[in-house]
Structures are given as structure tokens and as C-alpha cells.
Scaffold this active site. Structure first.
Site, PDB file in Angstrom:
ATOM      1  N   GLU A   7      -0.890  22.136  -3.555  1.00  0.00           N
ATOM      2  CA  GLU A   7       0.335  23.095  -3.334  1.00  0.00           C
ATOM      3  C   GLU A   7       0.048  24.521  -3.821  1.00  0.00           C
ATOM      4  OE1 GLU A   7       3.670  20.875  -5.049  1.00  0.00           O
ATOM      5  OE2 GLU A   7       2.910  19.002  -4.414  1.00  0.00           O
ATOM      6  N   TYR A  22      -1.577  12.713  -7.726  1.00  0.00           N
ATOM      7  CA  TYR A  22      -0.705  13.849  -8.270  1.00  0.00           C
ATOM      8  C   TYR A  22      -1.299  15.132  -8.606  1.00  0.00           C
ATOM      9  CZ  TYR A  22       3.449  16.070 -10.411  1.00  0.00           C
ATOM     10  OH  TYR A  22       4.531  16.957 -10.982  1.00  0.00           O
TER      11      TYR A  22
END
Length: 222
Positions: free
Chosen positions: A150, A143
Site C-alpha cells: 500500500e 499484513y
């Protein structure tokens, strides 16, 4: 009715699992064949755009109560991911060979080829502990890896967004542009991450703790 819902959820999660497995195979095969991370989007980008767009159904599942997850966190995750892969990676060709896309795809695909089978088997209460454990453990590394990548991708895309005045038609007449929204998102990402991560850690304690408690009661009863 509950049996039909379980069957629907099983089919949905199974199809998603197959789709993400195919995407992961494509990304890794491309990497092995080319010895390069620059072809990740070309190999699996369109498929991942489709799978991620379809994941909007999961927020609907939570909203109407057919799954117990609620809709807030699934919706936030869907918005973040869909923006990254559809609006940024798909919409800006200049960043499609960026290393961050390879990292994002590997992190997402690895997460989903565990998460969706776990959800599918849980529809009938048959998910093995090892799958549940991986579902609520792999994210500890994957994660934050995906999250930082991102952020990196949006940062690299920002100059092209400004230069092209991307999606200007959608923001005509508004006091802000798409580049302004992306800049705000880049600034907000570090503040959103802790809340999302702590929520997932809480889920991990709850799910794995419940499994151990159930096993304890089963042993006690025997």
C-alpha cells in the site's frame, strides 16, 4: 433479538466471504492466463472497491456494540484500505497495472476468505479451530506484505496526483491539497504499522489462548 442479529451478521459475513473468494479467483485466474501481474485491477478492482466500501458496516457494528471489536481499529483499517483501493487505484489509471496492486489484492483476498468465514461461523459458535488458527496466524505475513505494498502504491501514485491536481474540487479553499494528504500518509504509515500489528498480535494471543483454555476445561470436565 439476538438471534436476528446473529442471522444478520452471519449473512453479512457470508456474503463478504463469497465476494472476496470471487475476487481472489479472478486475480489468480488472470495471473495464470496472462502470466502477468499487471491485470489484477482490471480483473477484480471494481469488485474489491465495492466489497471494501461495504466494510464500513463493520465500524458501525463496533460502534453500536453488536460485535465486541470496538470501532477504532476497524475504522482505521477501513480508511486506509478504502483510500488505497478507491481513491488511488480506482482514481488513477496510470497505476492500475503496478505490481503493488497484485500483491495488495492477493494479501487482502487471502486474509478475507479466512476472516469472514470465521466470523460467520462464530455467529453460531461453530468455527473450527483450524479456521480460527489461520484467521489469527496468516496476518503475521500477509499484513506487513499488504501494508508495504500500500505504501509503495501511494508513493508511485504521488507524481500523478500532483500532475493532475487530483480531487482539487474537494479541497478548494483549504490550505492543503490531496497530494499533501497523501504525502503525510506516506510519512505516517511506518508509525501506524507497529501499533496496528501489535494490536493484532495481542488479539492472536487472546483468541488462541482462550480456545486452548476452553479445550482444557472440556477435557477436565470429562
Amino acid at each position: 433479538m439476538s438471534q436476528l442479529l446473529n442471522l444478520y451478521l452471519f449473512l453479512y459475513n457470508s456474503l463478504q466471504a463469497c465476494g472476496w473468494a470471487i475476487a481472489l479467483i479472478r486475480v489468480l485466474s488472470s495471473f495464470i492466463c496472462t502470466r502477468s501481474v499487471t491485470s489484477a485491477y482490471a480483473s477484480a478492482g471494481e469488485l474489491i472497491c465495492l466489497l471494501q466500501s461495504l466494510a464500513l458496516l463493520e465500524t458501525i457494528h463496533g460502534a453500536i456494540g453488536i460485535v465486541p471489536n470496538g470501532m477504532l481499529f476497524p475504522l482505521l483499517q477501513w480508511i486506509g484500505r478504502t483510500h488505497v483501493v478507491v481513491a488511488v487505484a480506482h482514481g488513477i489509471e496510470e497505476v492500475q497495472e503496478n505490481t503493488s496492486i497484485f500483491i495488495i489484492f492477493v494479501a487482502w483476498c487471502t486474509t478475507e476468505v479466512v476472516r469472514y468465514p470465521n466470523y460467520a461461523l462464530n455467529c453460531f459458535g461453530t468455527s473450527p479451530y483450524v479456521l480460527t488458527y489461520l484467521r489469527y496466524t496468516l496476518f503475521i505475513v500477509l499484513y506487513p506484505t499488504g501494508f508495504v505494498s500500500e505504501l509503495w502504491l501511494m508513493y508511485k501514485a504521488l507524481p500523478f496526483i500532483k500532475k493532475k491536481n487530483l480531487y482539487e474540487g474537494l479541497f478548494a479553499g483549504l490550505p492543503f491539497s490531496y497530494s499533501g494528504i497523501v504525502l503525510v500518509m506516506i510519512c505516517l504509515y511506518p508509525f501506524i504499522f507497529p501499533k496496528m500489528y501489535l494490536h493484532m498480535l495481542k488479539q492472536r494471543r487472546s483468541k488462541l489462548g482462550k480456545y486452548k483454555l476452553d479445550k482444557y476445561h472440556m477435557k477436565k470436565d470429562t
